[in-house]
Design a protein around this motif. Structure first.
Motif, PDB file in Angstrom:
ATOM      1  N   ARG A  37       0.878   7.374   7.508  1.00 33.97           N
ATOM      2  CA  ARG A  37      -0.537   7.479   7.165  1.00 33.97           C
ATOM      3  C   ARG A  37      -0.786   6.646   5.908  1.00 33.97           C
ATOM      4  NH1 ARG A  37      -0.869  12.503   6.548  1.00 33.97           N
ATOM      5  NH2 ARG A  37      -0.794  12.603   4.271  1.00 33.97           N
ATOM      6  N   VAL A  38      -1.575   5.599   6.034  1.00 38.47           N
ATOM      7  CA  VAL A  38      -1.858   4.683   4.923  1.00 38.47           C
ATOM      8  C   VAL A  38      -2.824   5.361   3.956  1.00 38.47           C
ATOM      9  CG1 VAL A  38      -2.695   2.402   4.285  1.00 38.47           C
ATOM     10  CG2 VAL A  38      -1.505   2.724   6.470  1.00 38.47           C
ATOM     11  N   GLU A  39      -2.489   5.350   2.667  1.00 38.70           N
ATOM     12  CA  GLU A  39      -3.285   6.070   1.670  1.00 38.70           C
ATOM     13  C   GLU A  39      -4.327   5.203   0.991  1.00 38.70           C
ATOM     14  OE1 GLU A  39      -2.994   9.151   1.544  1.00 38.70           O
ATOM     15  OE2 GLU A  39      -1.046   9.553   2.457  1.00 38.70           O
ATOM     16  N   ASP A  40      -4.160   3.876   0.973  1.00 36.69           N
ATOM     17  CA  ASP A  40      -5.145   3.012   0.314  1.00 36.69           C
ATOM     18  C   ASP A  40      -5.239   1.694   1.076  1.00 36.69           C
ATOM     19  OD1 ASP A  40      -2.834   1.670  -0.356  1.00 36.69           O
ATOM     20  OD2 ASP A  40      -2.836   2.303  -2.442  1.00 36.69           O
ATOM     21  N   GLY A  41      -6.111   0.816   0.615  1.00 29.24           N
ATOM     22  CA  GLY A  41      -6.293  -0.462   1.280  1.00 29.24           C
ATOM     23  C   GLY A  41      -7.329  -0.392   2.392  1.00 29.24           C
ATOM     24  N   HIS A  73       0.840  -1.195   0.000  1.00 32.68           N
ATOM     25  CA  HIS A  73       0.000   0.000   0.000  1.00 32.68           C
ATOM     26  C   HIS A  73       0.876   1.246   0.000  1.00 32.68           C
ATOM     27  CE1 HIS A  73      -3.349  -2.669   0.930  1.00 32.68           C
ATOM     28  NE2 HIS A  73      -2.679  -3.113   1.990  1.00 32.68           N
ATOM     29  N   HIS A  74       0.296   2.332  -0.518  1.00 31.04           N
ATOM     30  CA  HIS A  74       0.976   3.622  -0.490  1.00 31.04           C
ATOM     31  C   HIS A  74       0.758   4.273   0.873  1.00 31.04           C
ATOM     32  CE1 HIS A  74       1.093   4.254  -5.135  1.00 31.04           C
ATOM     33  NE2 HIS A  74       1.640   3.123  -4.743  1.00 31.04           N
ATOM     34  N   GLY A  75       1.770   5.011   1.294  1.00 35.87           N
ATOM     35  CA  GLY A  75       1.672   5.707   2.570  1.00 35.87           C
ATOM     36  C   GLY A  75       2.547   6.944   2.586  1.00 35.87           C
ATOM     37  N   ASP A 119      -7.012  -0.047   5.509  1.00 31.34           N
ATOM     38  CA  ASP A 119      -6.696   0.916   6.569  1.00 31.34           C
ATOM     39  C   ASP A 119      -6.438   2.310   6.017  1.00 31.34           C
ATOM     40  OD1 ASP A 119      -6.907  -0.990   8.589  1.00 31.34           O
ATOM     41  OD2 ASP A 119      -4.832  -1.646   8.317  1.00 31.34           O
ATOM     42  N   ALA A 120      -7.055   2.643   4.879  1.00 31.00           N
ATOM     43  CA  ALA A 120      -6.830   3.951   4.262  1.00 31.00           C
ATOM     44  C   ALA A 120      -7.233   5.063   5.217  1.00 31.00           C
ATOM     45  CB  ALA A 120      -7.615   4.054   2.955  1.00 31.00           C
ATOM     46  N   GLY A 121      -6.357   6.068   5.343  1.00 34.40           N
ATOM     47  CA  GLY A 121      -6.600   7.192   6.225  1.00 34.40           C
ATOM     48  C   GLY A 121      -6.147   6.972   7.656  1.00 34.40           C
TER      49      GLY A 121
END
Length: 444
Positions: free
Chosen positions: A91-95, A55-57, A97-99
């Motif tokens: 801060r997780v951007e997708d998936g 995931h992006h973060g 747990d996004a946000g």
């Protein structure tokens, strides 16, 4: 790729064009048929284990702290990696747990990324086998997509700004090369096809598409195509002979060994030959296009040059080109193998053993075979270009055209008229045409 000239070359005589057409078209058709036969119907997938979610973060906080003491290790055992230690808030951007903000350990160990607040990163989500509901995150690497896109945009803009339409055609050829590599060459080798055969057919297909797309469908390009194809075949033959004579197995690198473990039926020796073919193509087309263009320009500048004179003059240019290109090949391989070269410097074995080892002998064979193919490309392409450029010189034509290899002299009547016009007295200016220069006033 290769030399280029904005002025169009003089069209070849119809007979020469027919001969080139009858030679190049069957070779192109044979290449396409071979590609269709070898085209992989299914591509095997390598079993690399379970796919770990990525995931992006964005890094929002970094806290470093002293590392705990390391337990004593036996004497002579290298110590483990030391630091940095601490936590990173991401801060997780997708998936799923996004946000959400999660904590991960500070990356440590060889090759670990160095992160700071504001960095865009990639995190991997790990699941505890004992408790599937428990998950944790680790930082894998930085996000590089945006930087690579900017670099690609600058690269494309520079090529188009300098080369204009020809630069745009070069970009299209580059895209076609990658498309053939990714859809035919690599899947074909992975599917168990002969790597050498797939590489030769793939390189020939790339050559046809790129050269004609970039330089146009002309006799000069056809000569470069024939010279490149002949040199590619010779390079493949020389590579097969050299690898057999040196008893190379293809296991000269850690990547090859890893690939053999993941895909046991891969022919690593054939893969080595395929790498030589593909690596040689990029330099071969530069040499062949340059030689064909050189002969064409020499013939245009001096139509009186014979075939032998054209060949000798263009070959001198080719010698200078090859002298610099050989250095380019060796430095390119050396730059790609700097870690290997550093290992050789630190190796305590005798120089003879190092030079004859599998991993270094492989690089020597690769450089030597590629260089021999380049050297052969110069006389082959230059000879073909000289034949094409001097063909049709016996045809009659207007004044100033070429006959039997020499410029046609200007007709006698035109020469006499020109001499008569030059002998007439001047009628313009302040001095009358019948006035004697001795009577001109003298100015102080």
């Amino acid at each position: 790729m290769g030399a280029d000239h904005d002025r169009a070359a003089r069209p070849a005589p119809p007979g020469v064009r027919r001969i080139l057409f009858a030679t190049v078209v069957p070779l192109f058709v044979a290449t396409v048929v071979a590609a269709l036969v070898l085209w992989p119907r299914t591509t095997p997938t390598l079993d690399g284990g379970a796919d770990v979610p990525r995931h992006h973060g964005t890094v929002t906080r970094v806290v470093t702290e002293p590392c705990p003491p390391v337990e004593a290790t036996p004497e002579g055992t290298p110590p483990g990696p030391q630091g940095p230690c601490g936590t990173v808030t991401v801060r997780v951007e997708d998936g799923p747990d996004a946000g959400r903000e999660v904590e991960t350990p500070v990356p440590a160990g060889p090759g670990a990324p160095t992160v700071a607040v504001g960095d865009e990163i990639i995190v991997v989500q790990l699941t505890d086998p004992a408790d599937p509901e428990a998950t944790s995150y680790n930082i894998a690497e930085h996000q590089r997509g945006e930087s690579l896109l900017w670099l690609a945009a600058v690269f494309a803009a520079a090529i188009v700004a300098f080369g204009r339409w020809r630069g745009l055609a070069a970009l299209a050829g580059l895209a076609a090369s990658f498309a053939i590599l990714l859809t035919f060459v690599l899947p074909g080798i992975s599917a168990g096809r002969s790597p050498l055969l797939v590489a030769v057919v793939g390189a020939a297909l790339i050559m046809f598409v790129v050269l004609y797309l970039t330089h146009g469908v002309t006799a000069q390009t056809s000569v470069a195509v024939l010279g490149t194809l002949g040199s590619l075949v010779l390079t493949g033959v020389l590579g097969a002979v050299a690898t057999a004579a040196t008893h190379l197995t293809g296991y000269g690198s850690e990547d090859a060994t890893t690939l053999s473990m993941l895909q046991a039926d891969i022919d690593l020796r054939g893969l080595l030959l395929a790498g030589i073919i593909i690596g040689s193509l990029g330099v071969l087309d530069d040499v062949t296009v340059t030689q064909a263009a050189t002969v064409t320009e020499l013939a245009h500048a001096n139509p009186g040059l014979s075939r032998l004179q054209l060949y000798r003059a263009a070959t001198r240019v080719g010698r200078a080109h090859i002298a610099s290109t050989v250095n380019t090949i060796v430095l390119a391989y050396a730059g790609a193998s700097l870690p290997l070269l550093l290992l050789l410097v630190a190796d305590a074995r005798p120089v003879g053993q190092i030079l004859t080892s599998e991993f270094l002998a492989q690089e020597i064979v690769r450089s030597g075979v590629a260089t021999l193919g380049l050297i052969a490309a110069v006389p082959l392409t230059t000879g073909l270009a000289a034949l094409v450029s001097t063909a049709g010189r016996r045809a009659t034509g207007p004044a100033g055209a070429v006959r039997d290899g020499l410029p046609t002299p200007r007709p006698t009547t035109e020469r006499d008229e020109a001499l008569e016009a030059l002998s007439q007295p001047r009628t313009t200016g302040r001095v009358a045409p019948d006035r004697n220069p001795a009577d001109w006033p003298v100015t102080e």
